[in-house]
Design a protein around this motif. Structure first.
Motif, PDB file in Angstrom:
ATOM      1  N   ASP A 168       0.810  -1.217   0.000  1.00 42.92           N
ATOM      2  CA  ASP A 168       0.000   0.000   0.000  1.00 42.92           C
ATOM      3  C   ASP A 168       0.844   1.267   0.000  1.00 42.92           C
ATOM      4  O   ASP A 168       0.460   2.279  -0.598  1.00 42.92           O
ATOM      5  N   SER A 193      -9.602   2.043   2.626  1.00 42.63           N
ATOM      6  CA  SER A 193      -9.245   3.314   1.978  1.00 42.63           C
ATOM      7  C   SER A 193      -8.797   4.353   3.004  1.00 42.63           C
ATOM      8  O   SER A 193      -7.756   5.016   2.835  1.00 42.63           O
ATOM      9  N   ARG A 194      -9.573   4.489   4.075  1.00 44.86           N
ATOM     10  CA  ARG A 194      -9.204   5.469   5.099  1.00 44.86           C
ATOM     11  C   ARG A 194      -7.899   5.093   5.787  1.00 44.86           C
ATOM     12  O   ARG A 194      -7.029   5.940   6.003  1.00 44.86           O
ATOM     13  N   LYS A 228      -5.485   3.267   4.732  1.00 50.70           N
ATOM     14  CA  LYS A 228      -4.341   3.446   3.836  1.00 50.70           C
ATOM     15  C   LYS A 228      -3.904   4.904   3.828  1.00 50.70           C
ATOM     16  O   LYS A 228      -2.701   5.210   3.842  1.00 50.70           O
ATOM     17  N   GLU A 229      -4.861   5.809   3.818  1.00 51.77           N
ATOM     18  CA  GLU A 229      -4.543   7.237   3.875  1.00 51.77           C
ATOM     19  C   GLU A 229      -3.875   7.600   5.199  1.00 51.77           C
ATOM     20  O   GLU A 229      -2.936   8.401   5.236  1.00 51.77           O
ATOM     21  N   ARG A 230      -4.352   7.011   6.300  1.00 49.82           N
ATOM     22  CA  ARG A 230      -3.742   7.283   7.617  1.00 49.82           C
ATOM     23  C   ARG A 230      -2.309   6.742   7.667  1.00 49.82           C
ATOM     24  O   ARG A 230      -1.423   7.396   8.217  1.00 49.82           O
ATOM     25  N   LYS A 262      -0.334   6.457   5.122  1.00 45.79           N
ATOM     26  CA  LYS A 262       0.469   7.377   4.308  1.00 45.79           C
ATOM     27  C   LYS A 262       0.746   8.675   5.067  1.00 45.79           C
ATOM     28  O   LYS A 262       1.840   9.241   4.976  1.00 45.79           O
ATOM     29  N   PHE A 263      -0.246   9.138   5.851  1.00 43.13           N
ATOM     30  CA  PHE A 263      -0.050  10.345   6.661  1.00 43.13           C
ATOM     31  C   PHE A 263       1.085  10.139   7.665  1.00 43.13           C
ATOM     32  O   PHE A 263       1.979  10.987   7.795  1.00 43.13           O
TER      33      PHE A 263
END
Length: 399
Positions: free
Chosen positions: A20, A202-203, A205-207, A209-210
């Protein structure tokens, strides 16, 4: 805060985020003296996914480790005691594990079989590291190899791998307690992490990446492509640790993982040293060759009957001559035959890298737009082109 223990748990979880976050595989090596708790780090890491049967050993062939790596695809492989490895295979095995590609093979009909591929992180420990293993058998470790497995010094300077004992009378008793608990409680954290992660993929994965970007932004590292590659690997581990905290699966507080992994990264950076270690290694190799051979393989260059060297010269026979030594501008200059320089001095490394670094650092006497120069006028009248290394590389100077 248990820096190394947070690192161990976070690393064990981090293999699941490789795809991811699009981070290449690679390894970490906890290195230090005996009886300071290095193996405890591995015990804690392996307990995330199962019991001690998940421990694998470096004492395996490259072929066996291929299959083990395949089983650990998109996860973290725990390898115990690097000192038991086949030292003659180690450099290739480390490359293989990190790059995620096995050997190409053919069947009896000489048709290519499908090559095994994987993507993983791996954790190792030992009293020595990859560089030391390779040097022990006369190999020159390349920077690309040592970057594939980042050394983390195990000793915190307090209680071995531990910063505090948390009411235990000694580090060894704390280590025994952790190992016992890892044997009794194991295998649940990893599965719980996966379940939480995919609940809202989805969420999350964004966290991830953050947290990954946050870690990289906080680290004040030099702008170096090699450092950047390893920094991304540490950032992946920090992201996994922060996600585990956000999911409520671990007892540490938010940002504890980022702080702990940042300390580990800085320890790696300090252990590695500054700059491009591949070029530093090249300089050290040239320096070492001259220091070992200056009295036995370098002939003092003479004009007429007078030696031009800072040292008195005796009429000794030079066998297997590497070149000449000539005293000029208050230091010795070592003129080395090009073939000797390429095949012996720079054995195992790129000779052009060595020459470029020598020239850049001011340790190379050379003609304009070249790496070499002509041998000074001498009694034999022969003036071949040679590589001329200034004695300043060895710390020589009459100043």
């Amino acid at each position: 805060m248990f820096k190394m223990l947070i690192f161990a748990v976070s690393l064990s979880l981090a293999g699941t985020l490789l795809k991811d976050l699009n981070v290449p595989g690679g390894g970490f090596h906890v290195v230090g003296g005996s009886s300071i708790g290095k193996s405890t780090i591995n015990h804690v890491a392996v307990s995330v996914w199962g019991d001690r049967s998940r421990f694998k050993t470096w004492r395996s062939t490259g072929n066996a480790l291929e299959q083990i790596a395949l089983i650990h695809n998109d996860n973290t492989l725990i390898l115990d005691e690097i000192g038991e490895a086949n030292k003659y295979e180690m450099d290739n095995i480390v490359y293989m594990l990190a790059n995620g590609t096995g050997k190409e093979r053919s069947n009896k009909g000489f048709e290519n079989r499908e090559t095994k591929t994987w993507r993983l992180l791996f954790l190792s420990n030992g009293e020595i590291d990859l560089r030391s293993i390779m040097q022990s058998i006369g190999k020159s470790p390349k920077d690309g190899q040592t970057l594939q497995i980042a050394n983390i010094p195990a000793d915190t300077g307090k209680f071995g791998v531990f910063e505090n004992l948390h009411e235990f009378p000694s580090g060894s008793e704390l280590a025994d307690h952790l190992k016992d608990k890892a044997e009794y409680h194991h295998g649940s954290l990893g599965m719980a992490f996966i379940e939480k992660y995919i609940e809202n993929h989805s969420r999350n994965k964004e966290r991830a990446k953050f947290f990954f970007d946050e870690f990289k932004n906080r680290i004040q590292a030099e702008n170096d492509s090699q450092v950047s590659r390893v920094l991304s690997r540490f950032a992946l581990v920090a992201a996994a640790g922060e996600l585990a905290s956000e999911f409520g699966l671990v007892s540490w507080e938010p940002e504890d993982a980022i702080k702990a992994i940042a300390e580990c990264f800085n320890s790696w950076l300090e252990d590695r040293g500054s700059g491009n270690t591949e070029t530093e290694e090249a300089l050290n190799q040239v320096k070492s060759f001259i220091e070992r051979n200056e009295d036995s393989r370098f002939e003092a260059l003479q004009t007429g009957s007078q030696p031009l060297s800072s040292q008195p010269v005796f009429n000794t026979v030079i066998r297997d001559k590497a070149g000449f030594k000539h005293y000029e501008n208050r230091q010795d200059v070592y003129y080395i035959y090009p073939e000797t320089f390429k095949n012996e001095v720079c054995k195992g490394i790129c000779y052009k890298t060595a020459l470029s670094e020598l020239r850049e650092k001011g340790f190379l006497k050379h003609d304009a737009d070249r790496f070499d120069c002509k041998l000074p006028s001498n009694s034999t009248k022969k003036r071949p082109r040679m590589y001329a290394i200034l004695g300043e590389l060895l710390g020589e100077s009459d100043d």
